[in-house]
Structures are given as C-alpha cells and as structure tokens.
Write a protein that holds these residues in place. Sequence first.
Motif, mmCIF file in Angstrom:
data_model
loop_
_atom_site.group_PDB
_atom_site.id
_atom_site.type_symbol
_atom_site.label_atom_id
_atom_site.label_comp_id
_atom_site.label_asym_id
_atom_site.label_seq_id
_atom_site.Cartn_x
_atom_site.Cartn_y
_atom_site.Cartn_z
ATOM 1 N N UNK A 222 37.917 -1.426 18.385
ATOM 2 C CA UNK A 222 38.027 -2.405 17.299
ATOM 3 C C UNK A 222 36.691 -2.877 16.740
ATOM 4 N N UNK A 223 35.600 -2.621 17.443
ATOM 5 C CA UNK A 223 34.284 -3.040 16.971
ATOM 6 C C UNK A 223 33.226 -2.212 17.707
ATOM 7 N N UNK A 267 19.450 -0.228 14.088
ATOM 8 C CA UNK A 267 20.429 -1.275 14.343
ATOM 9 C C UNK A 267 21.849 -0.797 14.042
ATOM 10 N N UNK A 268 22.763 -1.124 14.957
ATOM 11 C CA UNK A 268 24.189 -0.824 14.806
ATOM 12 C C UNK A 268 24.490 0.670 14.714
ATOM 13 N N UNK A 304 33.012 1.476 11.569
ATOM 14 C CA UNK A 304 32.628 0.175 11.000
ATOM 15 C C UNK A 304 31.347 0.268 10.179
ATOM 16 N N UNK A 305 30.450 1.188 10.566
ATOM 17 C CA UNK A 305 29.142 1.244 9.910
ATOM 18 C C UNK A 305 28.856 2.576 9.215
ATOM 19 N N UNK A 309 33.150 11.890 7.511
ATOM 20 C CA UNK A 309 32.362 12.958 6.890
ATOM 21 C C UNK A 309 30.921 12.827 7.331
ATOM 22 N N UNK A 310 30.304 11.724 6.981
ATOM 23 C CA UNK A 310 28.947 11.442 7.458
ATOM 24 C C UNK A 310 28.957 11.228 8.964
ATOM 25 N N UNK A 311 30.027 10.633 9.480
ATOM 26 C CA UNK A 311 30.156 10.439 10.937
ATOM 27 C C UNK A 311 30.045 11.773 11.660
ATOM 28 N N UNK A 312 30.810 12.756 11.214
ATOM 29 C CA UNK A 312 30.846 14.052 11.899
ATOM 30 C C UNK A 312 29.510 14.784 11.783
ATOM 31 N N UNK A 313 28.868 14.667 10.618
ATOM 32 C CA UNK A 313 27.551 15.285 10.439
ATOM 33 C C UNK A 313 26.545 14.676 11.410
ATOM 34 N N UNK A 314 26.521 13.355 11.468
ATOM 35 C CA UNK A 314 25.543 12.687 12.333
ATOM 36 C C UNK A 314 25.868 12.894 13.820
#
Length: 556
Positions: A222-223, A267-268, A304-305, A309-314
Amino acid sequence: MKKLLFLLFIFATRSLSGQQADKLNHFFNEKENRWADSVYQSLSQTERIAQLLIVRANNSRENYFPEISQYIQKYGIGGVCYFGSGAMRQAKQNNAWQKISRVPLLTAIDGEWGLGMRLDSTISFPYQMTLGAIENDQLIFEMGKEIGKECKRMGIHMNFAPVVDVNVNPNNPVINSRSFGDNPQKVATKALAFLNGMQSEGILATAKHFPGHGDTDSDSHHTLPVINRSVARMDSVELFPFKKLIANNLSGIMIAHLYIPAYEKEENLASTLSPSIVNGLLRETLKFNGLIVTDALDMEGVTKFVQPGEIEVRALMAGNDLLLLPKDVPKAISSIADALESGRIDSNYFEKNVKKILLYKYRAGLNKKQEIDLRNLIADLNNSKAFALNQSLFEQAIILLKNTQNTLPLLPETTSNTAVLSIGMNSANAFSSMVKNYANLPFFRLPKSFDLAQQEKLKSDLRKYPTLIVALGGTSMFPNRNFGLTSESIQLINELAKSRTVIFTFFGSPLAYREFLKTDSLFASAIIAHQDNEFAARAVAQQLFGALPFRGKLPV
C-alpha cells in the motif's frame, strides 16, 4: 554529468553481465547452455522481452484473466503466478495455457506454508513463526520436501518462499507470523532447512524480501516503507539469513519494495529499482548469481512513485532477472523494447538475462512440454504422510509458557471440578474430542463476539468449577486487526482468572500473546498453540494430560 553517469552505468552492466555469464556457464552444463542458446535464437525480440515477465494469472478467488491466452500467443510471456483458487481448476487452466505456449511457461506461487496458502483442497502447513518454535530442523526440511513434491504435482516450478525477514518489529503489519522470528541465526537455519527440502525436489526456492522487510511499520502493498538503519546494522541483522542461504546454493531471491537511505541516495526509489541494491549489494558484494525476481510490480510500494512501463525498464536496469506481475503487460514490453532500441538497456546485458531465465527453465524441466495428470490429483495432494508430518510439526511447536503452580499435566482422576471453555475456536470440535479421550469434562462454548446476556449466563454456569481450561481461538496474524482478539474476550478471560485456577490455552501467535502480558500472572498455566486448527487442537489436548511433552521455544 548525467551523460557520464549513464555511460558508467552501461559499462558497469556490460562488465557485470560478462562476469555473470562466465559464472552461469560454469554452473550449467553444455547441454543446458546449448538448449538456452537455441531457444533464444528462435525467439523474436518481443518474445525475448516477454520471457522476462511473470504475469498475474488471477486475483484471489476470481476467474483467471482471459487475456493471458493472448499474452501467451501474441508475446510469448515467460510465466504466470497463480493466486487463490481450487487445485483442480488451476491444474486444468495450467494445462490449457501450457498447451498453447511455444516455450513452456514457468509457473509460480506464493506458498509460504504450502499450497494451502493459495489453493482449496490442499494442505496448509504451519506459519513460519510456528516453525520458528520448533527445535528439530529436520522436520522443517521434511516439510519443505513435501511442499516441493506437492508443487511438482501441481505443475509449479517456483515457490516464493521461504520468508527470511527477521521480524525485529513486533508491530510489523505485513511480515509478523510469516517470519521465523527475531533471531537472525535461527531465521537463517530454519530457512535453510525449508529451502533445502524444496530444492531437493527440483523446485526453485525464492528467499524474500531482500534486503529485509522485518523492521517496517508499513505495508509495501500500500505504500513505500522506509528503513532508516545503518549499513552495519543491516549487515548483521537483515542480511545475515540471505548471506547464509546464498552460501548454500539458494536458487532465487525476491527484492522488496523498500526505501533504504543507507544504500540508496535517490529519494523514494524502491529497492526493486535500485542498481546499488540489486546489482551492487546483492550481485557484487554478496556474490549472488541465482535468479533475482522483483516483488509484485503492481504493488503501491513501487507504483506510487514510478509509472508502469518505466517500472519494468528500471527494474531490469537495476539487475533483476524476472519481472513479477507487471501492471500493464503490453506497456512493459513496449517500454523495454524502446529502451533496448535507444541503448538505454545494453543489448548484451539483456541477452544474458534472457538466456539465464531459459537456463533455469531447463533446470526446472521446461525443456519439454508439461501436462499435469489430473487423475487422483486431490488425493495425491492430501496424502496421509503429509497429514502425519503436519501433526508432528504442531506437536513440536507448542509452547508451555508458564506452569508456576505445576497445574500440568492434568491427571484424569483429579479433574472432577474442571471444565473447558472455548471462545471463538474454529477447531473446538477437534479439541473437545481429543480431551474426552482422557477425561469427560464439561465443555462450554462462546462465539468470538458475544453479548452481555451470553457472558452472564456463562459465568453462572461456571460457578461450580474452580478449575477452568480456557481455549481462545479465532485469531489472526495481523497486528493492525489486533490479531483478531476482541476486548470482551480479553476482559472475560482476565475476570475468570481472578476467581479460579485458569489454564490458558492461546491458539494464536506469540506476538498476539502480548495482549495478555500484563495479566498473565493471573494464569496458573499458559500455553501458546500458535494457530487455531485441528492439528494444534489435537496436540494441545494430549499435552494437557501429559500424553505428549511440550517442546516449543519462543521464536520472539
């Protein structure tokens, strides 16, 4: 400056991928490497990308997603992860999907306490904190082996277990009873027994949640939890079990969604997306060369941040091999394709990752088409040996917390003034049936929630019994729900203990027992039975009368 950093990252990943390839080539034999190379060459670029993805098959207790068939036929996804369903239903669906998949699917499950965590008509073994109370680690190995056999019978290749988080925060909302306890050495030893059992059956065991989720006060579903601990503290506590398992041929590690400033300055940035944590800490410092899988990429701890698409690349750039539960499968594939075309993801690094997954697929038996034999499936998953093992595990885990008045063991001939009260117990029938094998005691019951009239009638009925066995069940593993405890139950038990001899049998976790620490001096004896089920109920009933010894030790 940014360009220089980018070039340095590309250089590092190329260098790292080369090192990984050399180590993998030594780990896998020539036949396995030939197969992986051949399959890789036969795949289109889209299919190669899709091999990195383990896609959500369903939401718990809901229908399987119809688009999975399209993802298999259009993209050639690498695998699926199953959630709550029925064993036969899942087996049939798995056969249908494997039949249309050109490269066999890697199938995965969260089976921390066995298939029963996700599937109806299967066995639930003890929670890991229950196992943490057991001193005989051979039993835990046998449990892991049985879970491995059951996974194989269900066509499952990868189990996201064991949890090796050291639960040093008793208020942890998401790990708690999923952990073996708060001692890093004991967590490591018991996790090793569990994974050795599974891996002896050819299952890819996956330790989680790296670099350690045991000291959080929020839930990464959740966070994004923050862990403000030093590198030295992380190394001595959180990393200790991972280091021991890595040294003992662990197949896989799952990366948590955590923000840990000691390791990551951005950060985050979730640990899942952090090159310094995945490539730096796990691969380079800890020398782990097995499969690295992200935690679910549809969790808010990462979404959350950063956008899908960008998540999988990173995540891929950070050093992960398998991308678990992408929120948007087409977007994940197209984003990785764009990153490869632009050079943002190094092509050599990508090739090594895909071949690594194919190598592990071969090792899991996926060089051949697989089909689950549906004949006798439910009977095989519920064999008598597994039930006997489960009973032994609970018998070894139950803790005699106190017996200051030497009330236990009970002698049948001295129990004429003794009664049994169960409150909210799911396993009350199993408990009462076993108790009656030793003494014909009167048995009173209250539901988990009761009104004043029910309470007053009960107190009236109990007046003539100076000794009372109080069994409290209906508990939960979650502290944010007060472990399933109700204030009226706690108040009633304490009130009863002030006026008579109470043998308190708590069918809940040691963490939940904290609710009674201020008043447990009222109890003549106190027992922690960990979980409210028939196995624990039968074991406690025998231990009350001395037919079995108490062997469990507090894991926290």
